[in-house]
Write an enzyme that holds these catalytic residues in place. Structure first.
Site, PDB file in Angstrom:
ATOM      1  N   HIS A  19      35.777  41.654  31.980  1.00 19.34           N
ATOM      2  CA  HIS A  19      35.757  40.193  32.053  1.00 19.34           C
ATOM      3  C   HIS A  19      37.071  39.536  31.643  1.00 19.34           C
ATOM      4  O   HIS A  19      37.309  38.370  31.950  1.00 19.34           O
ATOM      5  CB  HIS A  19      34.673  39.628  31.126  1.00 19.34           C
ATOM      6  CG  HIS A  19      33.301  40.145  31.414  1.00 19.34           C
ATOM      7  ND1 HIS A  19      32.777  41.261  30.801  1.00 19.34           N
ATOM      8  CD2 HIS A  19      32.333  39.695  32.251  1.00 19.34           C
ATOM      9  CE1 HIS A  19      31.542  41.467  31.241  1.00 19.34           C
ATOM     10  NE2 HIS A  19      31.256  40.542  32.127  1.00 19.34           N
ATOM     11  N   GLU A  35      34.047  35.894  30.981  1.00 17.72           N
ATOM     12  CA  GLU A  35      35.151  35.660  31.915  1.00 17.72           C
ATOM     13  C   GLU A  35      35.617  34.214  31.854  1.00 17.72           C
ATOM     14  O   GLU A  35      36.824  33.928  31.884  1.00 17.72           O
ATOM     15  CB  GLU A  35      34.744  36.001  33.353  1.00 17.72           C
ATOM     16  CG  GLU A  35      35.900  35.850  34.340  1.00 17.72           C
ATOM     17  CD  GLU A  35      35.486  35.914  35.795  1.00 17.72           C
ATOM     18  OE1 GLU A  35      36.073  35.163  36.600  1.00 17.72           O
ATOM     19  OE2 GLU A  35      34.580  36.697  36.134  1.00 17.72           O
ATOM     20  N   THR A  38      34.762  34.713  39.040  1.00 21.08           N
ATOM     21  CA  THR A  38      34.827  35.671  40.154  1.00 21.08           C
ATOM     22  C   THR A  38      33.468  36.167  40.633  1.00 21.08           C
ATOM     23  O   THR A  38      33.343  36.627  41.769  1.00 21.08           O
ATOM     24  CB  THR A  38      35.679  36.899  39.776  1.00 21.08           C
ATOM     25  OG1 THR A  38      35.079  37.557  38.653  1.00 21.08           O
ATOM     26  CG2 THR A  38      37.106  36.516  39.446  1.00 21.08           C
ATOM     27  N   ASN A  77      25.953  37.671  37.942  1.00 14.25           N
ATOM     28  CA  ASN A  77      25.989  38.252  39.281  1.00 14.25           C
ATOM     29  C   ASN A  77      24.600  38.741  39.691  1.00 14.25           C
ATOM     30  O   ASN A  77      24.176  38.568  40.830  1.00 14.25           O
ATOM     31  CB  ASN A  77      27.008  39.400  39.291  1.00 14.25           C
ATOM     32  CG  ASN A  77      26.935  40.250  40.542  1.00 14.25           C
ATOM     33  OD1 ASN A  77      26.473  41.379  40.482  1.00 14.25           O
ATOM     34  ND2 ASN A  77      27.373  39.717  41.660  1.00 14.25           N
ATOM     35  N   CYS A 125      30.937  47.435  40.583  1.00  9.76           N
ATOM     36  CA  CYS A 125      32.177  47.078  41.258  1.00  9.76           C
ATOM     37  C   CYS A 125      33.290  47.915  40.609  1.00  9.76           C
ATOM     38  O   CYS A 125      33.093  48.508  39.540  1.00  9.76           O
ATOM     39  CB  CYS A 125      32.471  45.585  41.113  1.00  9.76           C
ATOM     40  SG  CYS A 125      32.688  45.044  39.402  1.00  9.76           S
ATOM     41  N   CYS A 138      39.643  43.511  34.490  1.00 14.95           N
ATOM     42  CA  CYS A 138      39.663  43.724  35.935  1.00 14.95           C
ATOM     43  C   CYS A 138      40.936  43.109  36.533  1.00 14.95           C
ATOM     44  O   CYS A 138      41.287  41.973  36.192  1.00 14.95           O
ATOM     45  CB  CYS A 138      38.430  43.067  36.543  1.00 14.95           C
ATOM     46  SG  CYS A 138      38.433  43.072  38.343  1.00 14.95           S
TER      47      CYS A 138
END
Length: 298
Positions: A73, A129, A165, A232, A12, A95
């Site tokens: 994170h 995160e 997220t 993820n 990403c 991010c």
């Protein structure tokens, strides 16, 4: 055999940005990184060879006059305070999506404080995160991931829900519905519930679910490449497995079992938002070379 790599898989923008920042900084100076820069051991090893040294929070406390990268994170406020005290230059690669969420969590926490309410975060306890998000609430936020975790919430009080997220959209809405039902059952005499759910899942992550559903159905075998630490990765692999029973999770080419394939299979290679494209290509080439007489590459 036909082997193709999913063009939507790979980093990403947040992870790509963090790795680029790390590589740029290492050209001129020694660089430390607080925790694995990405949940992929192969990429961590590659960057370590270039000079990126991974440290943990305990090691950060004893570090002075150094340069430290904050990964995508994000980090809690105390990390920034510690950096000030120890004369550490922070290279902040948090991010933008995570930073925006941290700010939303902090504002919601301030609001919940005024009404004796609670902040709940749907995420993995101890995940980098999530540590950054709970830090915005003085570590008062309740972290939930399993059904039984909901027992920690006092549903007679106001509740505001957020999500890590990178969690599964399906998982988030399932937890939200369960929480809403519990709140209604507890406050049946109240006309308007004080329950707010914020879908804070990154759209670049959530959009991969429908893309992977289509990709998984278009091939005979799925090889999903991801680090075992990646939340993820686990979520997206689950999407593949649901659509295609011949889906296999590997960390690198050495974990590929050639017995999974037939010579005339269509093979799809895909991965998590923390999986580098070079690693997926390496896995694809390994399969191609193993079945070189029958392979057509796409």
């Amino acid at each position: 055999m036909e082997v193709k790599i999913d063009e939507n898989s790979g980093y990403c923008f947040g992870v790509e940005f963090a790795i680029q920042m790390a590589e740029d900084e290492m050209v001129d100076s020694q660089l430390y990184c607080l925790g694995d820069i990405v949940h992929n051991s192969m990429e961590v090893k590659r960057l370590n060879k270039k000079g990126l040294q991974i440290i943990d929070r305990e090691e950060l406390k004893n570090l002075k006059d150094a340069k430290v990268l904050i990964r995508a994170h994000g980090e809690p406020p105390e990390t920034y305070q510690m950096a000030l005290e120890n004369n550490i230059e922070l290279i902040d690669a948090s991010c933008p999506v995570v930073l925006k969420l941290q700010n939303r969590v902090k504002l919601a926490h301030d609001k919940m404080n005024r009404v004796d309410g609670q902040i709940v975060i749907y995420g993995k306890p101890g995940h980098a995160e999530v540590i950054g998000l709970t830090g915005q609430t003085n570590n008062k936020a309740i972290v939930v991931m399993e059904d039984e975790d909901l027992d920690m919430i006092d549903f007679s009080k106001p509740v505001t829900l957020f999500s890590q997220t990178t969690k599964s959209t399906k998982g988030f809405y399932r937890i939200r519905d369960m929480m809403e039902a519990r709140a209604k059952a507890t406050n049946s005499s109240i006309e308007e519930l004080d329950f707010t759910a914020n879908d804070s899942i990154c759209r670049q992550v959530s959009n991969r679910e429908p893309q992977l559903q289509v990709f998984s159905q278009s091939v005979d075998v799925i090889i999903f490449v991801s680090g075992k630490k990646s939340s993820n990765g686990k979520a997206l692999y689950g999407v593949c497995k649901q659509q295609n029973d011949r889906s296999y999770f590997v960390e690198n080419k050495d974990e590929v079992n050639l017995d999974w394939f037939s010579a005339d299979d269509k093979v799809g290679i895909c991965g998590a938002t923390s999986t580098p494209m070079w690693l997926m290509k390496e896995v694809a080439e390994h399969i191609e070379n193993s079945f070189s007489e029958t392979v057509s590459v796409h």
